[in-house]
Design a protein around this motif. Structure first.
Motif, PDB file in Angstrom:
ATOM      1  N   LEU A   1      14.109  55.969  27.174  1.00  7.56           N
ATOM      2  CA  LEU A   1      13.597  54.747  26.974  1.00  7.56           C
ATOM      3  C   LEU A   1      13.585  53.804  28.108  1.00  7.56           C
ATOM      4  CD1 LEU A   1      13.459  55.902  24.227  1.00  7.56           C
ATOM      5  CD2 LEU A   1      14.431  53.817  23.490  1.00  7.56           C
ATOM      6  N   ILE A   2      14.404  54.193  29.217  1.00 16.26           N
ATOM      7  CA  ILE A   2      14.637  53.242  30.425  1.00 16.26           C
ATOM      8  C   ILE A   2      13.461  52.931  31.124  1.00 16.26           C
ATOM      9  CG2 ILE A   2      15.597  53.355  32.684  1.00 16.26           C
ATOM     10  CD1 ILE A   2      18.005  55.108  31.785  1.00 16.26           C
ATOM     11  N   LYS A   3      12.530  53.777  31.239  1.00 11.52           N
ATOM     12  CA  LYS A   3      11.504  53.439  32.038  1.00 11.52           C
ATOM     13  C   LYS A   3      10.347  52.372  31.396  1.00 11.52           C
ATOM     14  CE  LYS A   3       8.702  57.327  30.220  1.00 11.52           C
ATOM     15  NZ  LYS A   3       7.875  58.635  30.708  1.00 11.52           N
ATOM     16  N   HIS A   4      10.786  52.523  29.823  1.00  9.15           N
ATOM     17  CA  HIS A   4       9.957  51.338  29.244  1.00  9.15           C
ATOM     18  C   HIS A   4      10.422  49.807  29.100  1.00  9.15           C
ATOM     19  CE1 HIS A   4       7.305  54.566  27.879  1.00  9.15           C
ATOM     20  NE2 HIS A   4       8.207  55.332  27.555  1.00  9.15           N
ATOM     21  N   SER A   5      11.762  49.990  29.454  1.00  9.35           N
ATOM     22  CA  SER A   5      12.439  48.462  29.534  1.00  9.35           C
ATOM     23  C   SER A   5      12.158  47.872  30.712  1.00  9.35           C
ATOM     24  CB  SER A   5      13.933  48.610  29.584  1.00  9.35           C
ATOM     25  OG  SER A   5      14.419  49.157  30.810  1.00  9.35           O
ATOM     26  N   MET A   6      11.942  46.348  30.688  1.00  5.96           N
ATOM     27  CA  MET A   6      11.651  45.182  31.659  1.00  5.96           C
ATOM     28  C   MET A   6      12.763  44.335  32.012  1.00  5.96           C
ATOM     29  SD  MET A   6       8.626  44.784  28.966  1.00  5.96           S
ATOM     30  CE  MET A   6       9.716  45.084  27.787  1.00  5.96           C
ATOM     31  N   THR A   7      12.799  44.707  33.311  1.00  5.75           N
ATOM     32  CA  THR A   7      13.903  43.625  34.059  1.00  5.75           C
ATOM     33  C   THR A   7      13.500  42.607  34.820  1.00  5.75           C
ATOM     34  OG1 THR A   7      15.542  45.696  34.040  1.00  5.75           O
ATOM     35  CG2 THR A   7      16.386  44.016  35.261  1.00  5.75           C
ATOM     36  N   CYS A   8      12.606  42.772  35.487  1.00  8.57           N
ATOM     37  CA  CYS A   8      11.953  41.859  36.587  1.00  8.57           C
ATOM     38  C   CYS A   8      11.711  40.302  35.988  1.00  8.57           C
ATOM     39  CB  CYS A   8      10.662  42.490  37.061  1.00  8.57           C
ATOM     40  SG  CYS A   8       9.834  41.413  38.568  1.00  8.57           S
ATOM     41  N   THR A   9      12.218  39.594  36.927  1.00 11.53           N
ATOM     42  CA  THR A   9      12.121  38.176  36.593  1.00 11.53           C
ATOM     43  C   THR A   9      10.550  37.288  36.790  1.00 11.53           C
ATOM     44  OG1 THR A   9      12.734  37.454  38.654  1.00 11.53           O
ATOM     45  CG2 THR A   9      14.483  37.688  36.979  1.00 11.53           C
ATOM     46  N   HIS A  10       9.927  38.205  37.646  1.00 10.53           N
ATOM     47  CA  HIS A  10       8.607  37.695  38.180  1.00 10.53           C
ATOM     48  C   HIS A  10       7.194  38.328  37.378  1.00 10.53           C
ATOM     49  CE1 HIS A  10      10.296  37.152  42.643  1.00 10.53           C
ATOM     50  NE2 HIS A  10      10.730  36.077  41.780  1.00 10.53           N
TER      51      HIS A  10
ATOM     52  N   VAL B   1      22.150  39.631  13.666  1.00 15.49           N
ATOM     53  CA  VAL B   1      20.757  39.407  14.342  1.00 15.49           C
ATOM     54  C   VAL B   1      21.239  39.682  15.902  1.00 15.49           C
ATOM     55  CG1 VAL B   1      19.423  37.406  14.838  1.00 15.49           C
ATOM     56  CG2 VAL B   1      20.106  37.758  12.748  1.00 15.49           C
ATOM     57  N   VAL B   2      20.421  40.362  16.389  1.00 17.48           N
ATOM     58  CA  VAL B   2      20.596  40.552  18.050  1.00 17.48           C
ATOM     59  C   VAL B   2      19.162  40.178  18.776  1.00 17.48           C
ATOM     60  CG1 VAL B   2      20.763  42.405  19.729  1.00 17.48           C
ATOM     61  CG2 VAL B   2      21.857  42.748  17.400  1.00 17.48           C
ATOM     62  N   MET B   3      19.549  39.318  19.684  1.00 15.09           N
ATOM     63  CA  MET B   3      18.351  38.817  20.604  1.00 15.09           C
ATOM     64  C   MET B   3      18.063  39.843  21.554  1.00 15.09           C
ATOM     65  SD  MET B   3      19.044  36.160  19.029  1.00 15.09           S
ATOM     66  CE  MET B   3      17.747  35.100  19.566  1.00 15.09           C
ATOM     67  N   PHE B   4      16.716  40.145  21.440  1.00 19.19           N
ATOM     68  CA  PHE B   4      16.114  41.323  22.124  1.00 19.19           C
ATOM     69  C   PHE B   4      15.184  41.055  23.119  1.00 19.19           C
ATOM     70  CE2 PHE B   4      13.204  45.195  22.313  1.00 19.19           C
ATOM     71  CZ  PHE B   4      14.134  46.049  22.738  1.00 19.19           C
ATOM     72  N   SER B   5      15.406  41.035  24.469  1.00 17.57           N
ATOM     73  CA  SER B   5      14.404  40.809  25.332  1.00 17.57           C
ATOM     74  C   SER B   5      13.551  41.974  26.075  1.00 17.57           C
ATOM     75  CB  SER B   5      15.028  40.173  26.657  1.00 17.57           C
ATOM     76  OG  SER B   5      15.853  41.237  27.364  1.00 17.57           O
ATOM     77  N   GLY B   6      14.009  43.081  25.756  1.00 13.13           N
ATOM     78  CA  GLY B   6      13.261  44.222  26.135  1.00 13.13           C
ATOM     79  C   GLY B   6      13.750  44.869  27.496  1.00 13.13           C
ATOM     80  N   GLY B   7      14.959  44.251  27.979  1.00  5.12           N
ATOM     81  CA  GLY B   7      15.548  44.408  29.386  1.00  5.12           C
ATOM     82  C   GLY B   7      16.510  45.528  29.256  1.00  5.12           C
TER      83      GLY B   7
ATOM     84  N   GLY C   1      10.400  44.470  42.516  1.00  3.73           N
ATOM     85  CA  GLY C   1      11.129  45.209  43.488  1.00  3.73           C
ATOM     86  C   GLY C   1      11.841  44.352  44.557  1.00  3.73           C
ATOM     87  N   LEU C   2      11.553  43.055  44.390  1.00 10.43           N
ATOM     88  CA  LEU C   2      12.246  42.142  45.118  1.00 10.43           C
ATOM     89  C   LEU C   2      13.116  41.088  44.753  1.00 10.43           C
ATOM     90  CD1 LEU C   2       8.577  41.168  47.183  1.00 10.43           C
ATOM     91  CD2 LEU C   2      10.506  42.660  47.896  1.00 10.43           C
ATOM     92  N   CYS C   3      13.262  40.712  43.418  1.00 15.17           N
ATOM     93  CA  CYS C   3      14.144  39.864  42.932  1.00 15.17           C
ATOM     94  C   CYS C   3      15.409  40.358  42.656  1.00 15.17           C
ATOM     95  CB  CYS C   3      13.304  39.276  41.591  1.00 15.17           C
ATOM     96  SG  CYS C   3      13.364  40.390  40.253  1.00 15.17           S
ATOM     97  N   SER C   4      16.281  39.526  42.323  1.00 15.09           N
ATOM     98  CA  SER C   4      17.681  39.913  42.276  1.00 15.09           C
ATOM     99  C   SER C   4      17.829  40.929  41.137  1.00 15.09           C
ATOM    100  CB  SER C   4      18.578  38.671  42.102  1.00 15.09           C
ATOM    101  OG  SER C   4      18.293  37.780  40.640  1.00 15.09           O
ATOM    102  N   GLN C   5      17.104  40.812  40.246  1.00 14.87           N
ATOM    103  CA  GLN C   5      17.230  41.609  38.782  1.00 14.87           C
ATOM    104  C   GLN C   5      16.691  43.174  39.086  1.00 14.87           C
ATOM    105  OE1 GLN C   5      18.712  40.914  36.235  1.00 14.87           O
ATOM    106  NE2 GLN C   5      18.279  38.724  35.276  1.00 14.87           N
ATOM    107  N   CYS C   6      15.636  42.977  40.118  1.00 10.76           N
ATOM    108  CA  CYS C   6      15.011  44.379  40.295  1.00 10.76           C
ATOM    109  C   CYS C   6      16.103  45.019  41.436  1.00 10.76           C
ATOM    110  CB  CYS C   6      13.709  44.273  41.065  1.00 10.76           C
ATOM    111  SG  CYS C   6      12.241  44.012  39.867  1.00 10.76           S
ATOM    112  N   ILE C   7      16.641  44.270  42.021  1.00 14.73           N
ATOM    113  CA  ILE C   7      17.605  44.946  43.091  1.00 14.73           C
ATOM    114  C   ILE C   7      18.853  45.411  42.218  1.00 14.73           C
ATOM    115  CG2 ILE C   7      19.364  44.527  44.885  1.00 14.73           C
ATOM    116  CD1 ILE C   7      17.449  42.303  46.080  1.00 14.73           C
ATOM    117  N   ASP C   8      19.318  44.645  41.268  1.00 16.35           N
ATOM    118  CA  ASP C   8      20.581  44.863  40.416  1.00 16.35           C
ATOM    119  C   ASP C   8      20.209  46.332  39.466  1.00 16.35           C
ATOM    120  OD1 ASP C   8      23.191  44.570  40.068  1.00 16.35           O
ATOM    121  OD2 ASP C   8      22.741  43.523  37.899  1.00 16.35           O
ATOM    122  N   ARG C   9      18.929  46.230  39.017  1.00 10.76           N
ATOM    123  CA  ARG C   9      18.550  47.454  38.046  1.00 10.76           C
ATOM    124  C   ARG C   9      18.459  48.746  39.002  1.00 10.76           C
ATOM    125  NH1 ARG C   9      14.397  48.097  33.662  1.00 10.76           N
ATOM    126  NH2 ARG C   9      13.574  50.065  34.012  1.00 10.76           N
ATOM    127  N   ARG C  10      17.889  48.534  40.197  1.00  6.81           N
ATOM    128  CA  ARG C  10      17.979  49.849  40.916  1.00  6.81           C
ATOM    129  C   ARG C  10      19.132  50.568  41.649  1.00  6.81           C
ATOM    130  NH1 ARG C  10      14.620  53.590  40.370  1.00  6.81           N
ATOM    131  NH2 ARG C  10      14.680  54.330  42.473  1.00  6.81           N
TER     132      ARG C  10
END
Length: 703
Positions: free
Chosen positions: A327-336, A157-163, A348-357
């Motif tokens: 598939l990268i463009k279909h993943s979702m990382t933003c916390t907002h 069983v794998v927890m899948f957030s879509g990130g 593009g402003l939250c810490s997760q977006c910064i880390d992703r870019r």
């Protein structure tokens, strides 16, 4: 001052618990007797997967749903997610009806729940479990759907957030490892439904006959209940559902996939400390989840993160490696997520977006992550909020700072937060610390390389100053920028001198100098800590060494007053028997401990009477006990003579202290020289400084 919030769940009564019932929060799950204001749905369960689970898992699902719902209903004492202070932490008391209240009210279970959830969401938790009046089936929460094909029995069983990270993990499982898995996805908002479906379909296409079965989880609350958006407890609901599904399938583990930099939670700046920074897969939380699931399952249960030693860029490289960069463009990382639109899936402003870019650029994969998916360009656009400016500047500053560090000692001295995680990472403290340092060094190298690349691409706009002055790349280029800030700010006033345990290691400061961190010398540090706590007080080396080996902290303090121990001056816990190099059965240990305590009492009496012969006899016997538990033998396997053993005890103490001082000298030579000159060895040991010094030796706990 915190005000306790009572959350009354189901049809439980608050009588005798809450003093002001009209101000309590009432939560009811639909399907339970009475009108429900919360709906839990576990969707897309295939009928072949379903099997009954123990009632404790049914309770677990409901408890986790109530905790998650209360997290959204009860506001923190801050205006928004970007501001916090004394009112950030909430005091939450849950009254929950369960099928087995004795089990849930046990001290072990309550401690596991409150400590894990408290660290996860940065709140105070209390639980009162009462008997459920009317039971109902777990199937009330399940929605069956046999449309998805099942290719063999699931293995994981794998927890899948879509990130990005969970996407890489899913691809790793089904393509690289060819494992049959079930992906569990939490539908936190309808905005993500289409993107989750797209990812699910693309994953199925890539996997072919090994396509993972996907199960969705949805918690719906009546609209007025969605007040608080921090939702730090969501992962508890997530893992509880994952564990329940694993139990249905006869499995005993769940996996999260999250890169180590996010998991370990080393803050880039004050803006992301505490519960505001994600702790979803922090090793302490993972260990807490594992303890809770093991208790509920009544058998060992594993909650793990296979990507704990990967950076974000390495995660992206994994996706590219298996041929799934598209598939990268279909993943979702933003916390907002509340700002998400069809055009802009990331803020593009939250810490997760910064880390992703930074990660996709460092991995040379940014062509697969369209910039028009970001509401604000991470690198080139202006940032209106001060917090956003500080966040981005601090992210860069930390990379510069870590990149300049030469060794793990400097790293631990600069980022003391690391100490609290080391004991949850497995292996020795020294090995864990080195791996964390290596992880952050790689991450720093990736961030700096991405920065250099983006400066190169936009050199003209930077030179001509057509780029906004508070854009990230201008911050990189103009080192004197007013928004450049240190990576971590702290208002905590430190004592002039301290030598204390912190998390999995030790930290020290001498004569108002820099703080240093010391690892891999626990026993020697324990001894030094004890001596510094009581300057000019002679202590029997035999009592100290033997007491620690037996794990008797109070007696190891060599006659220290009980009030001193309560005040925290005697802070050690004793070395575990496994460190003594021999396994002894519990009965023998108890006998040794009892004899040790008696000998300490007799020694004190002999000292008062001036009976030197009896003191020597007692020291001989203490040395014999230490020899027995440490496995000390002479050549040919024979026990050494008592005289030899007394020397062994003195040598063991001296060597342990010497090793610790040698390690300290690598980072603080004045402190090492001071300890070497001030600690006197022999049958009696003492810390005797030439000039009186006040040391803080109390441990840093509950971090």
């Amino acid at each position: 001052m915190q005000t306790k919030k009572f959350i009354i769940c189901g049809n439980a009564s608050a009588k005798g618990i809450s003093d002001d019932p009209k101000n309590d929060t009432r939560l009811r799950l639909s399907g339970v007797q009475g009108e429900g204001n919360i709906t839990l749905r576990i969707e897309d369960i295939h009928s072949k997967m379903f099997s009954s689970v123990p009632a404790k898992f049914h309770d677990l699902l409901e408890i986790a749903t109530y905790v998650y719902s209360a997290d959204q209903v009860i506001l923190r004492g801050a205006d928004d997610v970007d501001n916090f202070g004394d009112g950030w932490r909430r005091d939450l008391h849950f009254v929950v009806p369960v099928r087995n209240p004795d089990f849930w009210n046990s001290a072990e279970m309550k401690n596991a729940l409150t400590s894990t959830l408290g660290f996860l969401s940065d709140d105070n938790y209390e639980f009162t479990f009462v008997k459920l009046a009317q039971d109902h089936s777990i199937q009330d929460y399940l929605e069956f759907n046999d449309a998805q094909a099942i290719y063999g029995k699931p293995e994981q069983v794998v927890m899948f957030s879509g990130g990005l990270d969970s996407l890489a993990g899913a691809l790793d499982e089904v393509l690289s490892q060819q494992r049959r898995v079930v992906l569990v996805t939490h539908k936190a908002t309808p905005k993500l439904n289409t993107r989750h479906k797209t990812l699910r379909d693309l994953l199925a296409q890539k996997a072919g006959d090994n396509a993972p079965h996907q199960i969705s989880v949805r918690v719906h609350k009546k609209k007025p209940m969605n007040r608080e958006y921090t939702q730090r407890s969501r992962s508890f609901l997530f893992v509880s559902i994952g564990a329940t599904i694993a139990k249905m399938l006869g499995l005993s583990s769940v996996r999260f996939y999250e890169n180590g930099v996010i998991s370990l939670n080393l803050p880039v700046c004050a803006q992301v400390v505490g519960g505001r920074a994600t702790r979803t897969t922090h090793p302490k939380v993972m260990k807490g989840f594992q303890d809770i699931m093991t208790l509920v399952a009544e058998a060992p249960f594993t909650v793990e993160n296979p990507y704990i030693w990967k950076t974000k860029a390495e995660v992206v490289e994994q996706i590219v490696k298996v041929g799934c960069a598209d598939l990268i463009k279909h993943s979702m990382t933003c916390t907002h997520t509340w700002e998400m639109t069809n055009q802009h899936t990331h803020c593009g402003l939250c810490s997760q977006c910064i880390d992703r870019r930074f990660a996709v650029i460092a991995a040379k994969a940014d062509q697969y992550d369209p910039i028009d998916h970001y509401k604000a360009d991470v690198f080139t656009q202006s940032r209106n909020k001060d917090d956003d400016k500080i966040m981005s500047a601090s992210y860069l500053e930390r990379a510069n700072q870590v990149g300049a560090l030469e060794n793990v000692g400097q790293f631990l001295a600069k980022y003391a937060e690391v100490n609290r995680v080391l004991r949850f990472l497995g292996g020795s403290t020294a090995q864990a610390a080195q791996r964390v340092f290596d992880l952050y060094k790689r991450h720093a190298g990736e961030v700096n390389a991405a920065s250099d690349e983006m400066v190169r691409r936009h050199a003209t706009a930077i030179r001509e100053r057509t780029m906004p002055g508070d854009a990230l790349l201008r911050t990189v280029h103009e080192s004197a920028s007013v928004i450049s800030v240190p990576a971590v700010s702290s208002k905590e006033k430190q004592p002039d001198n301290f030598f204390r345990k912190r998390g999995g290691g030790w930290e020290a400061r001498f004569n108002r100098g820099n703080r240093i961190n010391i690892i891999d010398v626990d026993k020697g540090a324990e001894y030094i800590n004890l001596l510094l706590a009581h300057p000019n007080r002679e202590a029997s080396v035999y009592e100290i060494v033997c007491g620690y080996a037996l794990g008797i902290a109070e007696q190891a303090s060599s006659g220290l007053e009980h009030d001193d121990i309560e005040e925290g001056f005697q802070v050690t816990t004793g070395a575990p028997l496994s460190d003594a190099g021999v396994v002894i059965d519990a009965k023998a240990v108890a006998q040794y401990q009892a004899r040790y305590k008696l000998l300490c009492t007799e020694k004190a009496e002999a000292e008062a009477d001036g009976d030197h012969q009896r003191i020597e006899e007692i020291e001989d016997e203490l040395a014999q006990i230490f020899g027995a538990i440490s496995g000390g033998t002479a050549k040919g396997g024979k026990l050494r003579k008592a005289g030899d053993k007394r020397k062994n005890v003195r040598d063991a103490f001296r060597n342990a202290v010497g090793r610790a001082i040698k390690k300290i000298a690598q980072y603080d030579k004045p402190l090492a020289e001071h300890l070497k000159e001030s600690i006197k060895h022999g049958n009696e040991v003492v810390y005797r400084p030439g000039t009186p010094i006040v040391w803080d030796v109390r441990p840093i706990v509950n971090e």
